[in-house]
Write a protein that holds these residues in place. Structure first.
Motif, mmCIF file in Angstrom:
data_model
loop_
_atom_site.group_PDB
_atom_site.id
_atom_site.type_symbol
_atom_site.label_atom_id
_atom_site.label_comp_id
_atom_site.label_asym_id
_atom_site.label_seq_id
_atom_site.Cartn_x
_atom_site.Cartn_y
_atom_site.Cartn_z
ATOM 1 N N LYS B 76 -13.682 19.138 2.617
ATOM 2 C CA LYS B 76 -12.324 19.345 2.673
ATOM 3 C C LYS B 76 -11.527 18.326 3.081
ATOM 4 N N ASN B 77 -12.299 17.276 4.126
ATOM 5 C CA ASN B 77 -11.345 16.180 4.650
ATOM 6 C C ASN B 77 -11.863 14.940 4.355
ATOM 7 N N ILE B 78 -13.303 14.732 4.291
ATOM 8 C CA ILE B 78 -13.758 13.642 4.171
ATOM 9 C C ILE B 78 -13.242 12.517 2.924
ATOM 10 N N ARG B 79 -13.267 11.328 3.311
ATOM 11 C CA ARG B 79 -12.480 10.352 2.147
ATOM 12 C C ARG B 79 -13.688 10.042 1.106
ATOM 13 N N LEU B 80 -13.300 10.202 0.049
ATOM 14 C CA LEU B 80 -14.186 9.853 -1.288
ATOM 15 C C LEU B 80 -14.144 8.531 -1.870
ATOM 16 N N SER B 81 -15.218 7.671 -1.384
ATOM 17 C CA SER B 81 -14.692 6.413 -1.554
ATOM 18 C C SER B 81 -15.721 5.710 -2.457
ATOM 19 N N ARG B 111 -7.898 12.336 -1.539
ATOM 20 C CA ARG B 111 -8.924 11.771 -0.787
ATOM 21 C C ARG B 111 -9.492 10.465 -1.394
ATOM 22 N N VAL B 112 -9.006 9.778 -2.275
ATOM 23 C CA VAL B 112 -9.814 8.767 -2.996
ATOM 24 C C VAL B 112 -9.678 7.412 -2.042
ATOM 25 N N GLU B 113 -10.681 6.631 -2.057
ATOM 26 C CA GLU B 113 -10.475 5.275 -1.820
ATOM 27 C C GLU B 113 -11.296 4.465 -2.902
ATOM 28 N N PHE B 114 -10.348 3.270 -3.249
ATOM 29 C CA PHE B 114 -10.626 2.538 -4.407
ATOM 30 C C PHE B 114 -11.263 1.287 -4.007
ATOM 31 N N GLY B 115 -12.664 1.136 -4.118
ATOM 32 C CA GLY B 115 -13.220 0.089 -3.725
ATOM 33 C C GLY B 115 -13.706 -0.531 -4.982
ATOM 34 N N SER B 116 -13.660 -1.754 -5.318
ATOM 35 C CA SER B 116 -13.786 -2.729 -6.364
ATOM 36 C C SER B 116 -14.568 -3.763 -6.339
ATOM 37 N N GLY B 117 -15.094 -4.244 -7.401
ATOM 38 C CA GLY B 117 -16.222 -5.545 -7.123
ATOM 39 C C GLY B 117 -16.865 -5.731 -8.470
ATOM 40 N N GLU B 118 -17.980 -6.698 -8.396
ATOM 41 C CA GLU B 118 -18.387 -7.386 -9.831
ATOM 42 C C GLU B 118 -19.884 -7.127 -9.997
ATOM 43 N N HIS B 179 -0.797 4.068 -4.892
ATOM 44 C CA HIS B 179 -2.183 4.291 -5.326
ATOM 45 C C HIS B 179 -3.058 4.453 -4.239
ATOM 46 N N PRO B 180 -4.203 4.884 -4.439
ATOM 47 C CA PRO B 180 -5.332 5.047 -3.476
ATOM 48 C C PRO B 180 -5.604 3.728 -2.494
ATOM 49 N N PRO B 181 -5.919 3.853 -1.161
ATOM 50 C CA PRO B 181 -6.315 2.568 -0.628
ATOM 51 C C PRO B 181 -7.245 1.689 -1.245
ATOM 52 N N SER B 413 -3.320 3.196 3.709
ATOM 53 C CA SER B 413 -4.604 3.101 4.692
ATOM 54 C C SER B 413 -4.915 4.357 5.425
ATOM 55 N N SER B 414 -6.028 4.802 5.227
ATOM 56 C CA SER B 414 -6.416 5.860 5.847
ATOM 57 C C SER B 414 -7.269 5.815 7.196
#
Lengths: 117, 415
Positions: B76-81, B111-118, B179-181, B413-414
């Motif tokens: 329900k609440n947790i940020r999906l990262s 609830r989305v967090e957008f982490g990115s990388g290579e 957009h998401p964090p 930011s969350s």
């Protein structure tokens, strides 16, 4: 806090300030070229830094080889000779690449300055 | 300080067999769903999941978007990262990333967090034909455009160095605006500072000590205030640090339950990320866990025996200088978040004092048992989380507001 103004050597400080301006203006290639020149000049000004090493996967590596090879690459054979060379694969560099080189060179210079204090 | 869980979906092969139990993959996927559902019910703030490909045993998490979609319906609440999505276009076309993130944001009600990388492993770079020396430039170009796709109607199109596409309206759009964090994987100090300049949260994979963190936090927030060149349309000022995690009623029992999780985590990471070793991996044949148990490196073997109860000062003594090697060493030495409620409180308070925004626990690793992970999550959620949350809402929120005074970019930011 790490700023170019913290660099005591006038020449290196001027190079880092120029690189910073180029980086902020979106001229990544110019920034990286200036930073590569500053890194090489750093070893000329502080020759004892050439002798510094670190342990990496059980091997003793010249510290200068920590330079990030992101398109401006330190020639591996040039490090042991004590006269480092950096060759450019390309002229254009992204902002994040310029920032990476900038932070790396700034931190290296300031670390040496602190160690010599 | 907020708290999250981190998932690689590790699955060591049995040491005495050449393949996994046929039910093993199904089991760890469903175990993860159960663990995160429990964490959500107890008030954990984040779950982070990696995207990796072909890294057998080290990580079976190649489709985090599917796991997150499942979690969106069970929590329900947790940020999906995403910690992180591989954005160089040969891994994922930027438009597909933008579409999937937006769809997940809709499914999860924002609830989305957008982490990115290579990524840096030869198995992945070689598998997808991503050139190592261009991966950062690819990451930046694609990430920048993904954010434009989520915010422009229609997306204006792009002619780039690494991908091009004509103008299209990329739909759906995310619930969170603009957009998401944003986060980026950062295993070196200089990458953390790049994250600050780009206005992204720094996902610190370096297992930093509280002492190092103090300096990094100050410098990170200074750069946010003074040298911002944002990659997106809103910034996410946030620093996160990873730590291995296991709790029990005694320190000794927590160490026993921690098993060889941290040491295998470290070993298998080094195995795939070392070009000399990772390049020799035989897909579908090698048994990394057996290699791990048989390794001749005495130091590494001792890590299992001596793994826990080390102070940050002890962990820092005699460790490698190179930052990546240091991170592997620290991951294996564990210690920091393994123990009783009181042991963890003592350690975590040191991070809180340094104004860390987010501590992410690596619970699922090596051959740890699901029931022990569930008990740890429950213990932490009931015995420690409430007091840290209370201080976060008062002290940390106030501190952060002061740090961000004068920043004139929109913030999403969350933290």
């Amino acid at each position: 806090m790490a700023r170019p103004s913290d660099i005591r050597n006038d020449e290196l400080r001027a190079q880092l300030e120029a690189a910073f301006v180029a980086m902020r203006a979106g001229r990544g290639g110019e920034a990286v070229k200036t930073l590569a020149a500053a890194y090489l000049r750093f070893f000329e000004l502080f020759p004892d830094a050439k002798k510094e090493t670190f342990l990496f996967r059980g091997f003793t590596i010249p510290r200068m080889m920590r330079w990030p090879n992101l398109g401006a690459n330190l020639k591996p054979e040039s490090a042991p000779s004590g006269t480092p060379e950096i060759e450019f694969e390309r002229d254009r560099f992204a902002a994040s690449e310029a920032m990476t080189y900038y932070q790396f060179v700034l931190d290296e210079i300031l670390a040496k300055q602190d160690a010599d204090r | 300080m907020k708290f999250g869980l981190f998932y690689e979906l590790q699955l060591p092969k049995p040491a005495d067999a050449d393949d996994w139990d046929p039910d093993a993959e199904r089991r760890i996927f469903h175990d993860m769903l159960d663990q995160v559902e429990l964490a959500d019910s107890l008030g954990f703030d984040y779950v982070f999941e990696v995207e990796h490909h072909f890294l057998e045993e080290y990580s079976h998490s190649s489709t985090p978007e599917l796991m997150m979609a499942a979690l969106s319906q069970r929590t329900k609440n947790i940020r999906l990262s995403h910690g992180i999505v591989l954005t160089p276009p040969r891994y994922n076309h930027p438009a597909r990333v933008a579409e999937r993130l937006a769809a997940l944001d809709i499914l999860s009600n924002g609830r989305v967090e957008f982490g990115s990388g290579e990524s840096a492993s030869e198995m992945e770079l070689g598998g997808f034909g991503v050139e190592r020396r261009l991966k950062k430039a690819m990451w930046e170009e694609a990430t920048r455009e993904i954010l434009n796709m989520m915010t422009q109607t229609p997306y204006q199109g792009f002619e780039g160095e690494f991908f091009s596409m004509p103008s299209r309206n990329v739909v759906p759009k995310p619930v969170q605006k603009p957009h998401p964090p944003l986060w980026v994987a950062a295993s070196r100090r200089e990458t953390t500072m790049v994250a600050a300049r780009l206005g992204m949260g720094s996902l610190g994979f370096g297992f930093e000590t509280p002492e190092e963190l103090g300096e990094r936090t100050q410098e990170y927030y200074r750069l946010i205030r003074e040298e911002l060149m944002p990659i997106g349309h809103a910034i996410n000022p946030a620093l996160a640090v990873l730590n291995t995690f296991m709790m029990a009623d005694t320190d000794e029992e927590a160490m026993r339950r921690s098993a060889n999780g941290p040491a295998f985590f470290s070993y298998s990471l080094g195995y795939y990320y070392n070009p000399a070793v990772g390049g020799k991996h035989k897909p579908g044949v090698s048994n990394v866990y057996r290699d791990f148990l048989n390794r001749s490196d005495e130091t590494a073997s001792r890590q299992i025996e001596r793994g826990g109860f080390l102070s940050p000062e002890q962990i820092a003594s005699g460790e490698p200088e190179d930052e990546i090697q240091k991170a592997l060493y620290r991951a294996a030495r564990s210690g920091n978040a393994i123990g009783t409620t009181e042991s963890l409180r003592r350690t975590l308070l040191k991070y809180e004092e340094q104004n860390l925004d987010l501590m992410i626990f690596v619970a699922q690793c090596g051959d740890r048992r699901h029931e022990h992970i569930m008990e740890s999550i429950e213990k932490f959620g009931k015995e420690l989380l409430p007091e840290f949350r209370e201080r976060h809402l008062t002290n940390h929120t106030k501190w952060r507001k002061e740090q961000l005074r004068g920043v004139d970019m929109p913030i999403n930011s969350s933290i």
